[in-house]
Structures are given as structure tokens and as C-alpha cells.
Design an enzyme around this catalytic site. Sequence first.
Site: not given
Ligand code: HSE
Length: 433
Positions: A16, A109, A133, A136, A191, A194, A205, A209
Site C-alpha cells: 500500500v 485496521k 478511510e 475498511v 496479493g 494478509e 481481519d 473492520k
Molecule cells: N486481506 C484483506 C482482505 C486486505 O482480504 O480483505 C484488505 O484489508
Amino acid sequence: MEKESIGIGLMGLGIVGGQVAKVLLEKADILAEQAGCPLVLRKIKVLPADLDRPLAREIPAELFTTDTDEFFAEPGIDIMVEAIGGENPALEYLKRAISGGQHVVTPNKEVIAKHGAELHVLARKQGVGLRYEGSVGGGIPLIAPFKYDLVANKINGIYAIINGTTNYILTRMAREGIDFPSALKSAQELGYAEANPENDIEGIDAHYKLAILASLAFQADVRPGDIYHEGISRLDSRDFRYARELGFAIKLLAIAKLVNNSIEVRVHSAFVPEDSLLAKVDGVYNAILVEGDLVGKVLFFGEGAGALATSSAVTADVVSSAQDILHGVSDRAVRKSESARSIKPMAEIETQYYLRMNVADQSGVLAQISRVLGDNRISISAVIQKETDSAAQTAEIVITTHPAQEKAMQQALGELARLGVVKEINNFIRVES
Ligand code: HSE
């Protein structure tokens, strides 16, 4: 405030961070027009290994430092973008930047879910903005709508697919019948996953969120520890087959509801009707269905993961922060927290259930199973005997129920497991219709 330019400091040159650096450099003209003055990338804190990446050759070398103190000593940084991820040291760096009077932007997050309340207090005290922003739904605008556009509503519920990796895996498994490890491998190659794939597949994850969204939607301090979460690793190709036969898709759902000042928050795989909007959300896409008392149902849909989409959200936050700086304000929205709102224990939630069991193929078995469910006040909606293994003298049965309390269902599951005729409870999945 008169300023000739706004200085940006970026921490992290990963997937990112690297993309954000590219956007800030390549779209400098457009961003300057949007912000009201040039946004100048002044320093990038990198790891030594980042300097070997091809991307590093596209960025002027004098911008890099591997030294945190040198980064924070750089004069003229108005906005710090944290893109290193994880809880620590990201939290420490965010606090350090805020305490030094920098506006901060982060797509992190974990930090916001766990420490958002305290960071908001610190940012307000320092008169700077805290924006997240990108934390999530990747590039999908969600935080700003909750902070600004939906504030006239009482939000009744959020039903969301907010993990792209698991949605990609579930889609591949449902469509192609491929197994879980190959679907995960392909998500990683693209990609999406995580660094630690457990974060995706165990619902971690998604629960970070959901904590962020529920805190904003219900003006409450919902922490990850308040959220019941399960992942998708127990799902089997048979569950997908039976779901389809019964008219459902399987999704990893993040659900938040507000009922009588009590907040219900949970993340788990769920059967959703195949004709529902959420059932049609496939691949890495995310979708967040919000129900407000004025606006009704609103669906936010888009790419929930990936460098490009997330850089869209992060860069927009940088531009908003720059606009605030030029107008001499910090973030306009106040983060409220209604302490009277309690979190509903998982045992008290009510939903429908799907059960798949391996049982002895003999008379009276269904009667025993229905007695256990009936004794726990769980009403059966359908029973289907799916397959029989004549050599093992067992049968697979699938049961769906009418709405029941989780507590009763857990009690019944324990009792069913102890029935001699039940060989194995293969799966139980909540049905959200
Ligand atoms: N690993 C997360 C997903 C990436 O698959 O949504 C974005 O937070």
C-alpha cells in the site's frame, strides 16, 4: 491558512505504501488542484529491504530514510501517512506524529479497531485530523459516509462482506469446487491475503473492520474483543453443494445490529439467500449493506483489497487533511461514544441454523434428534437425508431450523454430540435470511 505547499511524510513502502508514494508523485498536479496547493512528499521511512525493490528506483533516493528519528526530525511534514501495518510500532508512530502536531492518515485496521478511541482523543487534543478511510473496504468510501453523509440516520444494521481474500476463496470453492488450500494460494499470489493468512481465514481481519464500522455507526466504543468471530476453515465442498440445493450461497458475513441500545456484533460464515444482494458479491469484491431509518437500505460495493484500491482511499484522506490544514481546522466530525450501549452476548443472539451430521442409519434416529432439538425449543424447518454409506451403516443428514437462540443451539449441539446414534456433527452454519 496561507501555505505554499503541504508536506507529506510516509512510513512504509510495502504494497500500500509503495502505491501511495507512486500516486503522490505521479498525480501531483491533479492532487494539488484538489487540495488547493502542492502536496510534497518530503520523507519516506523504509526498511533496508525496500530499497532493493524496483519501485524504489522510481522514487528520488534522497526521500528515503531507514531511521525513525531522522524521519520524525524532518521539518515541514504536515501530514504523516502510516502504511507499515500491524499494531506496533504503528501505534507508537501515530501517537508520536499526532503529539508533534501532524495530521495522520492510516489504512491500519488493527490499530484503529483497537486504539481508535484513544487516538481520536489525542488528535482532538492536538487539533489535528485522524483519517482511516482505507482501513475498511479498500477503496470503497465507508468511513466518510458514516462520519458525514449518514449522520441523520439511526443505523439499525450493517451486513457486510469485508474480507476480500475469504470472499475470493469462497467464490472459487463454490464455483469451481476447488479445495481450500489451492484457493488460498491463488488469493495470496494475487496479493489479497494478509502477511499472516490466518488473519483473513479466521475472521480476524473482518472483526477489526467490523469494530471500526460498528463504532462509527452506533457511536459506541466497539472493540475487537467484543466481537464474536469465526473463520471459513471448517467449510467443506459438501456444505456448498447443500447450500446451493437449499437456495443459499455461503459468505463470511460481518453483522452489526442495534436493538434497544444493545449492540449485536459477530463475524462468521453464513448461508444467505441466493437471490439476495450479498449472495451476488463474488471474488475479491466487498459489499456493505447499511440499513438506516431514513435512508433505508444502502449498498456500498467495490474492490475491498489491493494496492490500487486502497491507495485511492489513503490519497483522498491526504487531500482532505490538506484541505483542513489550509482552512485552519482539524477534522470536522466529532467521534461520539454512547457509553449506555452494551454489547449483546453471543449466547443471546437469534438466528436460523443449518446442521450437517453423520448418523447411524437405523430406525428411530430422526426421532431422537428431533427430541433433542424440541427439548431446546428449536423448531425444525427442513430435514433431508442426503447420502447413505451402506458399508459403514451411516447416513448424512442435513437439518435447517427456524430462528432459535444461540444458547439453545449450543446446548442442543452438546446433547446431539452425546447421542450414541450421532457419529459426527460435521458442521453447523448460521442462516441469515
Ligand atoms: N486481506 C484483506 C482482505 C486486505 O482480504 O480483505 C484488505 O484489508
